[in-house]
Design an enzyme around this catalytic site. Structure first.
Site: not given
Ligand SMILES: NC(=O)c1ccc[n+]([C@@H]2O[C@H](COP(=O)([O-])OP(=O)(O)OC[C@H]3O[C@@H](n4cnc5c(N)ncnc54)[C@H](OP(=O)(O)O)[C@@H]3O)[C@@H](O)[C@H]2O)c1
Length: 290
Positions: A12, A17-18, A142, A168
């Site tokens: 990703g 962020l990746g 997360s 999630y």
């Protein structure tokens, strides 16, 4: 002299962020394998990273991590094309729609992307990582791992009780648990030169979750949150730190928030037995593809 240039795979890495992590690690001169599901997008990102960093050692790999078959194909390609892998950053992840959706292979999407895909990559690339002097696996969880509620192992894929935040939260909780399990899996296989750590990047203003229809309230919260969230550059700092700092050379099985800050994840529902249940479930689902 020891070669300090690493081969680093970041899932990703087409945005958010990746992409920042890939760019910053490319500045250090490493060979970076950027990953995404769209070849054109990846090529644009590769050109941009080369332009910014002057590092031409940027490879691309295409795979849709919502397909377990594609994920296994990706790891086989990596094994064929590289003699070793120094760092695997399982960064790709998403928050899905308000209504439960399944992949073409018949698995709930959140659990597939955020749990099964990193599981497959960690497990199938372990031997390649072991060829590094100092292998590192970094999994992006997360703070929302606290918000999934109590796991129900008889409804692992939330057929009866789906909410996007629950899916999630649980996927990111299970990712912490399988990361811990990976530490003992490596040890049992005699692999002592690969570490496994998890991080929470903080709340960073990326495109994360913006495109999903999460229901009126979540749609609103996600939009408003963008105004107060950290810059993505700050969010990426922990992954970059874990990939490059000599301070964490021998640190394994930890949960990092905010760069070098080791935290205790929410272990309300944790036990060795539950960790094993999640690991075994991942094995059961993925064995047909591996
Ligand atoms: N941003 C935050 O505040 C925050 C907070 C806590 C944790 N995280 C975690 O940090 C990680 C990175 O998030 P981000 O904020 O950078 O999100 P993002 O901007 O939405 O980027 C997600 C990346 O994952 C890729 N991806 C999504 N679905 C994919 C699929 N099916 N197959 C392959 N690649 C796929 C995307 O590629 P495409 O270009 O193809 O879409 C993109 O490169 C995630 O694991 C997320 O859960 C983020």
């Amino acid at each position: 002299m020891k070669n300090t240039k690493k081969i680093i795979l970041i899932t990703g890495s087409t945005q958010g962020l990746g992409k920042i992590t890939a760019t910053e690690l490319a500045k250090e001169g490493h060979q970076i394998i950027i990953h995404g599901r769209n070849k054109n997008k990846l090529e644009k990102v590769r050109n941009k990273i080369i332009q910014i960093t002057g590092n031409n050692n940027i490879d691309i790999i295409v795979a849709d991590l919502l397909s377990l078959e594609d994920t296994v194909k990706m790891s086989n390609e990596i094994i064929t094309n590289y003699d070793k892998l120094d760092i695997l950053i399982n960064n790709a992840g998403a928050f899905f729609n308000k209504n439960r959706e399944e992949t073409e292979e018949g698995f709930e999407k959140t659990i597939t992307l955020n749990l099964f895909a990193p599981f497959i990559l960690m497990k199938s690339l372990a031997d390649l990582l072991a060829k590094s002097d100092e292998g590192r696996i970094i999994n992006l969880s997360s703070a929302m791992h606290k918000r999934g509620g109590k796991p129900n192992f008889s409804d692992f894929q939330l057929k009866n009780d789906y909410k996007p935040d629950k899916a999630y939260g649980l996927s990111k909780l299970y990712l912490i648990w399988i990361s811990r399990h990976m530490v003992s899996y490596l040890k049992d296989r005699g692999i002592n030169n690969v570490t496994v750590n998890v991080c929470h990047p903080g709340a960073a203003a990326t495109n994360f979750g913006q495109d999903a229809d999460k229901g009126f309230l979540f749609n609103l919260i996600f939009k408003v949150a963008l105004l107060v969230m950290d810059k993505p550059e700050k969010g990426a700092m922990t992954s970059i730190y874990l990939a490059s700092s000599p301070d964490v050379k021998n640190v394994t099985g930890q949960f990092f928030g905010n760069r070098n800050n080791i935290q205790k994840p929410d272990d309300r529902y944790y036990s060795k037995i539950n960790e094993q249940k999640v690991w075994d479930y991942c094995i059961e689902i993925t064995k047909k593809y591996l």
